[in-house]
Write a protein that holds these residues in place. Structure first.
Motif, PDB file in Angstrom:
ATOM      1  N   HIS A  64       0.917  -1.195  -0.133  1.00 25.66           N
ATOM      2  CA  HIS A  64      -0.233   0.147  -0.070  1.00 25.66           C
ATOM      3  C   HIS A  64       0.784   1.283  -0.054  1.00 25.66           C
ATOM      4  O   HIS A  64       0.615   2.296  -0.688  1.00 25.66           O
ATOM      5  CB  HIS A  64      -1.083  -0.045   1.258  1.00 25.66           C
ATOM      6  CG  HIS A  64      -1.950  -0.951   1.184  1.00 25.66           C
ATOM      7  ND1 HIS A  64      -2.958  -1.088   0.429  1.00 25.66           N
ATOM      8  CD2 HIS A  64      -1.959  -2.398   1.730  1.00 25.66           C
ATOM      9  CE1 HIS A  64      -3.697  -1.956   0.434  1.00 25.66           C
ATOM     10  NE2 HIS A  64      -3.404  -2.917   1.375  1.00 25.66           N
ATOM     11  N   VAL A  65       2.140   1.221   0.613  1.00 29.00           N
ATOM     12  CA  VAL A  65       2.796   2.470   0.531  1.00 29.00           C
ATOM     13  C   VAL A  65       4.439   1.844   0.245  1.00 29.00           C
ATOM     14  O   VAL A  65       4.705   1.013   0.947  1.00 29.00           O
ATOM     15  CB  VAL A  65       2.780   2.906   2.133  1.00 29.00           C
ATOM     16  CG1 VAL A  65       3.820   3.999   2.046  1.00 29.00           C
ATOM     17  CG2 VAL A  65       1.358   3.504   2.508  1.00 29.00           C
ATOM     18  N   LEU A  66       4.965   2.402  -0.618  1.00 24.47           N
ATOM     19  CA  LEU A  66       6.138   2.264  -1.160  1.00 24.47           C
ATOM     20  C   LEU A  66       7.194   3.447  -0.729  1.00 24.47           C
ATOM     21  O   LEU A  66       6.963   4.405  -1.135  1.00 24.47           O
ATOM     22  CB  LEU A  66       6.474   1.891  -2.401  1.00 24.47           C
ATOM     23  CG  LEU A  66       7.662   1.787  -3.103  1.00 24.47           C
ATOM     24  CD1 LEU A  66       8.497   0.615  -2.575  1.00 24.47           C
ATOM     25  CD2 LEU A  66       7.737   1.762  -4.532  1.00 24.47           C
ATOM     26  N   CYS A  67       8.069   3.302  -0.052  1.00 24.74           N
ATOM     27  CA  CYS A  67       9.063   4.431   0.562  1.00 24.74           C
ATOM     28  C   CYS A  67      10.517   3.843  -0.185  1.00 24.74           C
ATOM     29  O   CYS A  67      11.115   3.206   0.526  1.00 24.74           O
ATOM     30  CB  CYS A  67       9.214   4.588   1.953  1.00 24.74           C
ATOM     31  SG  CYS A  67       7.708   5.106   2.785  1.00 24.74           S
ATOM     32  N   ASN A  68      10.618   4.406  -1.308  1.00 30.96           N
ATOM     33  CA  ASN A  68      11.639   3.978  -2.351  1.00 30.96           C
ATOM     34  C   ASN A  68      12.600   5.152  -1.977  1.00 30.96           C
ATOM     35  O   ASN A  68      13.015   6.046  -2.946  1.00 30.96           O
ATOM     36  CB  ASN A  68      11.292   3.951  -3.596  1.00 30.96           C
ATOM     37  CG  ASN A  68      12.060   3.399  -4.663  1.00 30.96           C
ATOM     38  OD1 ASN A  68      12.829   2.789  -4.591  1.00 30.96           O
ATOM     39  ND2 ASN A  68      11.669   3.650  -6.046  1.00 30.96           N
ATOM     40  N   ASN A  69      13.369   5.193  -0.956  1.00 25.44           N
ATOM     41  CA  ASN A  69      14.292   6.113  -0.753  1.00 25.44           C
ATOM     42  C   ASN A  69      15.528   6.171  -0.271  1.00 25.44           C
ATOM     43  O   ASN A  69      16.346   6.795   0.574  1.00 25.44           O
ATOM     44  CB  ASN A  69      13.491   7.079   0.498  1.00 25.44           C
ATOM     45  CG  ASN A  69      13.240   6.278   1.739  1.00 25.44           C
ATOM     46  OD1 ASN A  69      13.488   5.181   1.734  1.00 25.44           O
ATOM     47  ND2 ASN A  69      13.037   7.035   2.770  1.00 25.44           N
ATOM     48  N   ALA A  70      16.250   4.925  -0.871  1.00 25.34           N
ATOM     49  CA  ALA A  70      17.833   4.928  -0.284  1.00 25.34           C
ATOM     50  C   ALA A  70      18.499   6.059  -0.804  1.00 25.34           C
ATOM     51  O   ALA A  70      18.158   6.524  -1.998  1.00 25.34           O
ATOM     52  CB  ALA A  70      18.448   3.426  -0.879  1.00 25.34           C
ATOM     53  N   ILE A  99      14.820   4.055  -9.658  1.00 23.38           N
ATOM     54  CA  ILE A  99      14.288   3.178 -10.800  1.00 23.38           C
ATOM     55  C   ILE A  99      14.005   1.894 -10.435  1.00 23.38           C
ATOM     56  O   ILE A  99      12.922   1.311 -11.027  1.00 23.38           O
ATOM     57  CB  ILE A  99      15.360   3.541 -12.112  1.00 23.38           C
ATOM     58  CG1 ILE A  99      15.314   4.977 -12.548  1.00 23.38           C
ATOM     59  CG2 ILE A  99      14.747   2.533 -13.247  1.00 23.38           C
ATOM     60  CD1 ILE A  99      16.332   5.297 -13.322  1.00 23.38           C
ATOM     61  N   HIS A 100      14.809   1.081  -9.879  1.00 21.18           N
ATOM     62  CA  HIS A 100      14.583  -0.393  -9.781  1.00 21.18           C
ATOM     63  C   HIS A 100      13.328  -0.617  -8.978  1.00 21.18           C
ATOM     64  O   HIS A 100      12.824  -1.504  -8.995  1.00 21.18           O
ATOM     65  CB  HIS A 100      15.729  -1.030  -9.230  1.00 21.18           C
ATOM     66  CG  HIS A 100      17.091  -1.003 -10.051  1.00 21.18           C
ATOM     67  ND1 HIS A 100      16.954  -1.173 -11.567  1.00 21.18           N
ATOM     68  CD2 HIS A 100      18.391  -0.854  -9.552  1.00 21.18           C
ATOM     69  CE1 HIS A 100      18.239  -1.122 -12.103  1.00 21.18           C
ATOM     70  NE2 HIS A 100      19.163  -0.889 -11.163  1.00 21.18           N
ATOM     71  N   GLY A 101      13.322   0.321  -7.970  1.00 24.70           N
ATOM     72  CA  GLY A 101      12.064   0.268  -7.135  1.00 24.70           C
ATOM     73  C   GLY A 101      10.873   0.463  -7.678  1.00 24.70           C
ATOM     74  O   GLY A 101       9.656  -0.258  -7.515  1.00 24.70           O
ATOM     75  N   ILE A 102      10.648   1.324  -8.415  1.00 23.51           N
ATOM     76  CA  ILE A 102       9.545   1.715  -9.360  1.00 23.51           C
ATOM     77  C   ILE A 102       9.139   0.794 -10.351  1.00 23.51           C
ATOM     78  O   ILE A 102       8.250   0.382 -10.192  1.00 23.51           O
ATOM     79  CB  ILE A 102       9.746   3.036 -10.272  1.00 23.51           C
ATOM     80  CG1 ILE A 102       9.896   4.232  -9.342  1.00 23.51           C
ATOM     81  CG2 ILE A 102       8.708   3.089 -11.151  1.00 23.51           C
ATOM     82  CD1 ILE A 102      10.307   5.594 -10.202  1.00 23.51           C
ATOM     83  N   ARG A 103      10.168   0.119 -11.041  1.00 30.78           N
ATOM     84  CA  ARG A 103      10.019  -1.003 -11.933  1.00 30.78           C
ATOM     85  C   ARG A 103       9.570  -2.047 -11.233  1.00 30.78           C
ATOM     86  O   ARG A 103       8.836  -3.021 -11.743  1.00 30.78           O
ATOM     87  CB  ARG A 103      11.100  -1.206 -12.835  1.00 30.78           C
ATOM     88  CG  ARG A 103      11.272  -0.397 -13.930  1.00 30.78           C
ATOM     89  CD  ARG A 103      12.605  -0.180 -14.540  1.00 30.78           C
ATOM     90  NE  ARG A 103      12.884  -1.667 -15.177  1.00 30.78           N
ATOM     91  CZ  ARG A 103      12.332  -1.744 -16.446  1.00 30.78           C
ATOM     92  NH1 ARG A 103      11.855  -1.345 -17.005  1.00 30.78           N
ATOM     93  NH2 ARG A 103      12.552  -3.148 -16.652  1.00 30.78           N
ATOM     94  N   CYS A 143      12.840  11.057 -11.402  1.00 35.68           N
ATOM     95  CA  CYS A 143      11.805   9.920 -11.329  1.00 35.68           C
ATOM     96  C   CYS A 143      10.236  10.135 -11.137  1.00 35.68           C
ATOM     97  O   CYS A 143       9.662   9.164 -11.573  1.00 35.68           O
ATOM     98  CB  CYS A 143      12.277   8.944 -10.109  1.00 35.68           C
ATOM     99  SG  CYS A 143      14.013   8.403 -10.391  1.00 35.68           S
ATOM    100  N   ARG A 144      10.158  11.113 -10.533  1.00 32.75           N
ATOM    101  CA  ARG A 144       8.809  11.509 -10.494  1.00 32.75           C
ATOM    102  C   ARG A 144       7.776  11.474 -11.640  1.00 32.75           C
ATOM    103  O   ARG A 144       6.888  11.147 -11.894  1.00 32.75           O
ATOM    104  CB  ARG A 144       8.435  12.750  -9.584  1.00 32.75           C
ATOM    105  CG  ARG A 144       7.192  13.081  -9.113  1.00 32.75           C
ATOM    106  CD  ARG A 144       6.843  14.343  -8.464  1.00 32.75           C
ATOM    107  NE  ARG A 144       7.720  14.234  -7.230  1.00 32.75           N
ATOM    108  CZ  ARG A 144       8.535  15.462  -6.902  1.00 32.75           C
ATOM    109  NH1 ARG A 144       8.630  16.520  -7.581  1.00 32.75           N
ATOM    110  NH2 ARG A 144       9.268  15.319  -5.789  1.00 32.75           N
ATOM    111  N   CYS A 145       8.745  11.939 -12.560  1.00 32.52           N
ATOM    112  CA  CYS A 145       7.795  11.889 -13.895  1.00 32.52           C
ATOM    113  C   CYS A 145       7.477  10.613 -14.395  1.00 32.52           C
ATOM    114  O   CYS A 145       6.621  10.443 -15.483  1.00 32.52           O
ATOM    115  CB  CYS A 145       8.879  12.834 -14.867  1.00 32.52           C
ATOM    116  SG  CYS A 145      10.037  11.847 -15.630  1.00 32.52           S
ATOM    117  N   CYS A 146       8.182   9.516 -13.841  1.00 33.07           N
ATOM    118  CA  CYS A 146       7.920   8.327 -14.583  1.00 33.07           C
ATOM    119  C   CYS A 146       6.575   7.676 -13.662  1.00 33.07           C
ATOM    120  O   CYS A 146       6.083   6.520 -13.997  1.00 33.07           O
ATOM    121  CB  CYS A 146       9.151   7.397 -14.054  1.00 33.07           C
ATOM    122  SG  CYS A 146      10.982   7.875 -14.702  1.00 33.07           S
TER     123      CYS A 146
END
Length: 148
Positions: A64-70, A99-103, A143-146
């Protein structure tokens, strides 16, 4: 963030490349009563992030929540003196990690149909240096634009 999410009753999946830090964080969260899946992950490695996502979705069903912040920074040298190896390491984590987290996570989050899914990605969108010579690459605006 993890403490707040745990206090709200969320199950947590946390990752870090540094095993002792990961173990310490997981133990602290579990001591507070949280359900925690903890896995050592190098976010610069697409396959490692994908394997983490596989495990998270297998064990929890959805996210439900992704904190993709390394993110990392190096302070030893002025920005112009850093070798390319340092730049590659920083970009591997601060850009490619996002990018890897998003994908690996976002398509599954969307496919699950879970309501209220939210993502927070990375740093703040630019390469910069400070007078103290700290080098950091901040990438979240790119990355936000993705994801918007």
């Amino acid at each position: 963030m993890a403490e707040r999410f745990a206090a709200e009753g969320m199950k947590l999946a946390i990752a870090d490349i540094h095993q002792p830090s990961l173990d310490e964080a997981a133990a602290k969260l579990r001591a507070s009563g949280a359900t925690v899946l903890a896995q050592r992950v190098d976010v610069a490695d697409a396959a490692a992030v994908e394997a983490f996502a596989d495990r998270v979705f297998a064990e929890y069903g959805t996210v439900h929540v992704l904190c993709n912040n390394a993110g990392v920074a190096i302070q030893q040298l002025p920005v112009w003196d850093h070798p390319l190896e340092n730049w590659r390491w920083i970009m591997g984590i601060n850009l490619w990690g996002v990018i890897h987290g998003i994908r690996s996570f976002v398509p599954r989050m969307l496919a699950s149909g879970a309501e209220g899914a939210r993502c927070k990605h990375g740093f703040h969108g630019r390469a910069h240096h400070r007078v103290d010579g700290r080098l950091s690459v901040r990438c979240d605006q790119a990355c936000r634009c993705c994801t918007e």
